[in-house]
Design a protein around this motif. Structure first.
Motif, PDB file in Angstrom:
ATOM      1  N   TRP A   1       0.969  -1.266  -0.070  1.00 11.16           N
ATOM      2  CA  TRP A   1      -0.179   0.014   0.077  1.00 11.16           C
ATOM      3  C   TRP A   1       0.890   1.153  -0.018  1.00 11.16           C
ATOM      4  O   TRP A   1       0.716   2.220  -0.875  1.00 11.16           O
ATOM      5  N   VAL A   2       1.865   1.401   0.708  1.00  9.61           N
ATOM      6  CA  VAL A   2       2.680   2.468   0.935  1.00  9.61           C
ATOM      7  C   VAL A   2       3.506   2.882  -0.413  1.00  9.61           C
ATOM      8  O   VAL A   2       3.729   3.839  -0.706  1.00  9.61           O
ATOM      9  N   ARG A   3       3.731   1.832  -1.233  1.00 12.96           N
ATOM     10  CA  ARG A   3       4.589   2.079  -2.560  1.00 12.96           C
ATOM     11  C   ARG A   3       3.466   2.388  -3.508  1.00 12.96           C
ATOM     12  O   ARG A   3       3.926   3.016  -4.829  1.00 12.96           O
ATOM     13  N   ASN A   4       2.076   2.252  -3.250  1.00 16.64           N
ATOM     14  CA  ASN A   4       1.103   2.571  -4.373  1.00 16.64           C
ATOM     15  C   ASN A   4       0.539   3.883  -4.328  1.00 16.64           C
ATOM     16  O   ASN A   4      -0.390   4.132  -5.046  1.00 16.64           O
ATOM     17  N   HIS A   5       0.895   4.745  -3.362  1.00 16.64           N
ATOM     18  CA  HIS A   5       0.110   5.880  -2.921  1.00 16.64           C
ATOM     19  C   HIS A   5       1.197   7.095  -2.938  1.00 16.64           C
ATOM     20  O   HIS A   5       2.160   7.063  -2.719  1.00 16.64           O
ATOM     21  N   THR A   6       0.531   8.220  -3.003  1.00 19.29           N
ATOM     22  CA  THR A   6       1.325   9.392  -3.082  1.00 19.29           C
ATOM     23  C   THR A   6       1.537   9.621  -1.465  1.00 19.29           C
ATOM     24  O   THR A   6       0.980   9.159  -0.571  1.00 19.29           O
ATOM     25  N   GLY A   7       2.781  10.377  -1.394  1.00 20.79           N
ATOM     26  CA  GLY A   7       3.234  10.603   0.097  1.00 20.79           C
ATOM     27  C   GLY A   7       2.114  11.274   1.102  1.00 20.79           C
ATOM     28  O   GLY A   7       2.205  10.686   2.107  1.00 20.79           O
ATOM     29  N   GLN A   8       1.513  12.196   0.541  1.00 20.86           N
ATOM     30  CA  GLN A   8       0.769  12.754   1.283  1.00 20.86           C
ATOM     31  C   GLN A   8      -0.581  12.050   1.821  1.00 20.86           C
ATOM     32  O   GLN A   8      -0.966  11.787   2.991  1.00 20.86           O
TER      33      GLN A   8
ATOM     34  N   VAL B   1      -3.251   8.887   5.969  1.00 16.75           N
ATOM     35  CA  VAL B   1      -4.106   7.842   5.883  1.00 16.75           C
ATOM     36  C   VAL B   1      -3.616   6.956   6.952  1.00 16.75           C
ATOM     37  O   VAL B   1      -4.357   6.230   8.122  1.00 16.75           O
ATOM     38  N   SER B   2      -2.087   6.714   7.304  1.00 23.74           N
ATOM     39  CA  SER B   2      -1.606   5.977   8.139  1.00 23.74           C
ATOM     40  C   SER B   2      -1.914   6.508   9.576  1.00 23.74           C
ATOM     41  O   SER B   2      -2.185   5.808  10.507  1.00 23.74           O
TER      42      SER B   2
ATOM     43  N   LYS C   1      15.926  -1.196  -2.770  1.00 22.33           N
ATOM     44  CA  LYS C   1      15.729  -0.245  -3.730  1.00 22.33           C
ATOM     45  C   LYS C   1      14.554   0.362  -4.036  1.00 22.33           C
ATOM     46  O   LYS C   1      13.540  -0.256  -4.137  1.00 22.33           O
ATOM     47  N   LEU C   2      14.371   1.455  -3.946  1.00 24.64           N
ATOM     48  CA  LEU C   2      13.075   2.581  -4.097  1.00 24.64           C
ATOM     49  C   LEU C   2      13.536   3.812  -4.873  1.00 24.64           C
ATOM     50  O   LEU C   2      14.546   4.122  -4.960  1.00 24.64           O
ATOM     51  N   ASN C   3      12.442   4.332  -5.329  1.00 20.78           N
ATOM     52  CA  ASN C   3      12.480   5.537  -6.127  1.00 20.78           C
ATOM     53  C   ASN C   3      12.539   6.661  -5.067  1.00 20.78           C
ATOM     54  O   ASN C   3      12.275   6.309  -3.833  1.00 20.78           O
ATOM     55  N   MET C   4      12.932   7.907  -5.823  1.00 21.33           N
ATOM     56  CA  MET C   4      13.074   9.061  -4.733  1.00 21.33           C
ATOM     57  C   MET C   4      11.664   9.357  -3.936  1.00 21.33           C
ATOM     58  O   MET C   4      11.642   9.589  -2.717  1.00 21.33           O
ATOM     59  N   GLN C   5      10.582   9.163  -4.817  1.00 26.50           N
ATOM     60  CA  GLN C   5       9.313   9.438  -3.923  1.00 26.50           C
ATOM     61  C   GLN C   5       9.041   8.428  -2.928  1.00 26.50           C
ATOM     62  O   GLN C   5       8.959   8.962  -1.498  1.00 26.50           O
ATOM     63  N   ASN C   6       9.244   7.259  -2.967  1.00 28.08           N
ATOM     64  CA  ASN C   6       9.015   6.142  -2.257  1.00 28.08           C
ATOM     65  C   ASN C   6      10.002   6.369  -0.812  1.00 28.08           C
ATOM     66  O   ASN C   6       9.540   6.209   0.250  1.00 28.08           O
TER      67      ASN C   6
END
Length: 155
Positions: free
Chosen positions: A63-70, A75-76, A116-121
């Motif tokens: 879930w955390v990787r599939n949604h925007t940071g905000q 939601v968390s 390995k993560l993208n910058m956003q994640n």
């Protein structure tokens, strides 16, 4: 020019619910900026609602990787508050059980951060770890104080 998305410096991209045409404003910048502001708020609201709906249907680490940071951070915190409130109303054991779950969730997120993560994640998960650790500490304190009422001042 048409405005169709919001883009963050971390690479997040949120589509707007409606396209804004700056040409239709005929030079009235304040008109299309006000319109953009309203559409941005509605668009983020939709993203957060979708994220909230998927939280209980998806493994948290997915879930955390599939949604925007905000959306992830908001939601968390929403679900953490809901679960802690329910645990307080249920029993001291329920608080301890949620504390253990909270620790496992932190471990899962830390494991993701090591990969390995993208910058956003990476930015989102870094902030989430800070929030989760603070939430865990609050949860421990509530448990140690024997919190039993959702209306207690300490809560």
């Amino acid at each position: 020019m048409d405005i169709t998305h919001m883009n963050s410096s971390e690479g997040e991209n949120v589509p707007l619910l409606e396209t804004i045409s700056t040409a239709k404003a005929r030079g009235a910048v304040e008109k299309w900026l006000l319109e953009l502001e309203g559409i941005m708020i509605r668009s983020i609201r939709e993203v957060i609602i979708k994220s909230k709906d998927e939280y209980t249907k998806t493994r948290r680490i997915d879930w955390v990787r599939n949604h925007t940071g905000q959306a992830v951070l908001a939601v968390s915190q929403l679900y953490w508050t809901e679960y802690v409130t329910q645990a307080i109303k249920t029993s001291p054991e329920a608080l301890n059980e949620y504390y253990e779950l909270n620790n496992r969730q932190i471990d899962d997120i830390v494991e993701l951060v090591r990969g390995k993560l993208n910058m956003q994640n990476r930015v989102t998960l870094g902030a989430l770890v800070v929030l989760d650790v603070h939430a865990r500490d609050v949860l421990k304190e509530l448990s140690e104080k024997g919190m039993s009422e959702a209306n207690d001042f300490q809560w």
